[in-house]
Design a protein around this motif. Sequence first.
Motif, mmCIF file in Angstrom:
data_model
loop_
_atom_site.group_PDB
_atom_site.id
_atom_site.type_symbol
_atom_site.label_atom_id
_atom_site.label_comp_id
_atom_site.label_asym_id
_atom_site.label_seq_id
_atom_site.Cartn_x
_atom_site.Cartn_y
_atom_site.Cartn_z
ATOM 1 N N ARG A 23 0.594 -0.978 -0.029
ATOM 2 C CA ARG A 23 0.275 -0.062 -0.009
ATOM 3 C C ARG A 23 1.099 1.131 -0.011
ATOM 4 O O ARG A 23 0.628 2.416 -0.504
ATOM 5 C CB ARG A 23 -1.400 -0.049 0.982
ATOM 6 C CG ARG A 23 -2.267 -0.586 0.862
ATOM 7 C CD ARG A 23 -3.026 0.495 2.130
ATOM 8 N NE ARG A 23 -2.979 -0.674 3.388
ATOM 9 C CZ ARG A 23 -3.383 -1.678 3.858
ATOM 10 N NH1 ARG A 23 -4.447 -1.944 3.167
ATOM 11 N NH2 ARG A 23 -2.616 -2.552 4.809
ATOM 12 N N TRP A 24 1.993 1.319 1.099
ATOM 13 C CA TRP A 24 2.892 2.449 0.918
ATOM 14 C C TRP A 24 3.333 3.160 -0.035
ATOM 15 O O TRP A 24 3.559 3.376 -0.769
ATOM 16 C CB TRP A 24 4.295 1.982 2.108
ATOM 17 C CG TRP A 24 5.057 3.309 2.109
ATOM 18 C CD1 TRP A 24 4.789 4.712 2.849
ATOM 19 C CD2 TRP A 24 6.213 3.054 1.792
ATOM 20 N NE1 TRP A 24 6.107 5.611 2.322
ATOM 21 C CE2 TRP A 24 6.670 4.683 1.285
ATOM 22 C CE3 TRP A 24 6.607 2.538 0.819
ATOM 23 C CZ2 TRP A 24 8.484 5.060 1.268
ATOM 24 C CZ3 TRP A 24 7.772 2.864 -0.054
ATOM 25 C CH2 TRP A 24 8.472 4.116 0.632
ATOM 26 N N LEU A 25 3.912 1.406 -1.200
ATOM 27 C CA LEU A 25 4.522 2.111 -1.741
ATOM 28 C C LEU A 25 3.409 2.140 -3.537
ATOM 29 O O LEU A 25 4.097 2.875 -4.069
ATOM 30 C CB LEU A 25 5.372 -0.113 -2.969
ATOM 31 C CG LEU A 25 6.110 0.539 -4.026
ATOM 32 C CD1 LEU A 25 7.843 1.399 -3.351
ATOM 33 C CD2 LEU A 25 6.460 -1.080 -4.443
ATOM 34 N N GLY A 26 2.493 1.978 -3.090
ATOM 35 C CA GLY A 26 1.845 2.009 -4.170
ATOM 36 C C GLY A 26 1.154 3.740 -4.090
ATOM 37 O O GLY A 26 1.397 4.344 -5.297
ATOM 38 N N THR A 30 2.702 7.015 -7.057
ATOM 39 C CA THR A 30 1.044 7.482 -7.862
ATOM 40 C C THR A 30 1.676 9.095 -6.984
ATOM 41 O O THR A 30 2.053 9.384 -7.141
ATOM 42 C CB THR A 30 0.298 7.326 -6.683
ATOM 43 O OG1 THR A 30 -0.209 6.029 -7.098
ATOM 44 C CG2 THR A 30 -1.218 7.558 -7.753
ATOM 45 N N SER A 31 2.579 9.395 -6.342
ATOM 46 C CA SER A 31 3.072 11.123 -5.383
ATOM 47 C C SER A 31 3.673 10.774 -6.697
ATOM 48 O O SER A 31 3.619 12.839 -6.480
ATOM 49 C CB SER A 31 3.068 10.739 -3.769
ATOM 50 O OG SER A 31 3.954 11.925 -3.478
ATOM 51 N N VAL A 32 4.941 10.367 -6.626
ATOM 52 C CA VAL A 32 5.804 10.639 -7.502
ATOM 53 C C VAL A 32 5.287 11.028 -8.520
ATOM 54 O O VAL A 32 5.820 12.365 -9.302
ATOM 55 C CB VAL A 32 7.428 9.719 -7.143
ATOM 56 C CG1 VAL A 32 8.492 10.176 -8.514
ATOM 57 C CG2 VAL A 32 7.549 9.762 -6.191
ATOM 58 N N THR A 33 4.661 10.245 -9.096
ATOM 59 C CA THR A 33 4.114 9.956 -10.850
ATOM 60 C C THR A 33 3.431 11.183 -10.375
ATOM 61 O O THR A 33 3.468 11.797 -12.073
ATOM 62 C CB THR A 33 3.099 9.565 -11.341
ATOM 63 O OG1 THR A 33 4.166 8.206 -11.081
ATOM 64 C CG2 THR A 33 2.963 9.101 -12.535
ATOM 65 N N GLY A 34 2.344 11.871 -10.024
ATOM 66 C CA GLY A 34 1.733 13.154 -9.478
ATOM 67 C C GLY A 34 2.083 14.263 -9.414
ATOM 68 O O GLY A 34 2.532 15.379 -10.591
ATOM 69 N N ASP A 35 3.532 14.137 -9.075
ATOM 70 C CA ASP A 35 4.533 15.288 -8.614
ATOM 71 C C ASP A 35 5.775 15.636 -10.601
ATOM 72 O O ASP A 35 5.833 17.057 -10.485
ATOM 73 C CB ASP A 35 5.967 15.049 -7.948
ATOM 74 C CG ASP A 35 5.126 14.771 -6.317
ATOM 75 O OD1 ASP A 35 4.181 15.643 -5.626
ATOM 76 O OD2 ASP A 35 6.143 14.489 -5.535
ATOM 77 N N VAL A 36 5.956 14.135 -10.824
ATOM 78 C CA VAL A 36 6.682 14.850 -12.209
ATOM 79 C C VAL A 36 5.685 15.389 -13.134
ATOM 80 O O VAL A 36 5.825 16.445 -14.123
ATOM 81 C CB VAL A 36 6.460 12.762 -12.700
ATOM 82 C CG1 VAL A 36 7.613 13.486 -14.208
ATOM 83 C CG2 VAL A 36 8.125 13.445 -12.067
ATOM 84 N N ILE A 37 4.073 14.449 -13.516
ATOM 85 C CA ILE A 37 3.010 15.239 -14.279
ATOM 86 C C ILE A 37 3.113 16.916 -14.007
ATOM 87 O O ILE A 37 3.232 17.538 -14.806
ATOM 88 C CB ILE A 37 1.726 14.696 -14.337
ATOM 89 C CG1 ILE A 37 1.670 13.488 -15.004
ATOM 90 C CG2 ILE A 37 0.243 15.308 -15.351
ATOM 91 C CD1 ILE A 37 1.334 12.737 -14.559
ATOM 92 N N TYR A 38 2.646 17.109 -12.516
ATOM 93 C CA TYR A 38 2.558 19.078 -12.397
ATOM 94 C C TYR A 38 3.556 19.897 -13.191
ATOM 95 O O TYR A 38 3.333 20.559 -13.251
ATOM 96 C CB TYR A 38 2.598 18.517 -10.642
ATOM 97 C CG TYR A 38 2.218 20.254 -10.224
ATOM 98 C CD1 TYR A 38 0.889 20.928 -10.704
ATOM 99 C CD2 TYR A 38 3.433 20.145 -9.573
ATOM 100 C CE1 TYR A 38 0.895 22.062 -9.937
ATOM 101 C CE2 TYR A 38 3.448 22.052 -8.947
ATOM 102 C CZ TYR A 38 2.173 22.782 -9.491
ATOM 103 O OH TYR A 38 1.694 23.932 -9.054
#
Length: 95
Positions: A23-26, A30-38
């Motif tokens: 759960r933590w890894l997912g 997701t958080s890092v992917t969102g930061d990259v997109i932002y």
Amino acid sequence: MTAPTHTRHAPVAPAHRDPNVLRWLGAYTTSVTGDVIYFTALTWAVAEAAGPAQGRARARRGRRATRPPSCSAAVCSPTGSDRAGSSSAATSCAV
């Protein structure tokens, strides 16, 4: 008689199978992917708002131009005024 000092525990699941770790890894992925997109979208929006002239000016800041932009490296040669200690970087271009 005394009771045994060791008791049997249930085997512990390896970390890569632990539901909390997964759960933590997912969530982290997701958080890092969102930061990259932002930040990619933010950079694109700033570049669109500033226009091409601002983007080029920022990329060239801090570099000393040794050739005029219209010259290619194969045809430019430094002139006599481009010696050490000279304040100008003059070049002559054979076109």
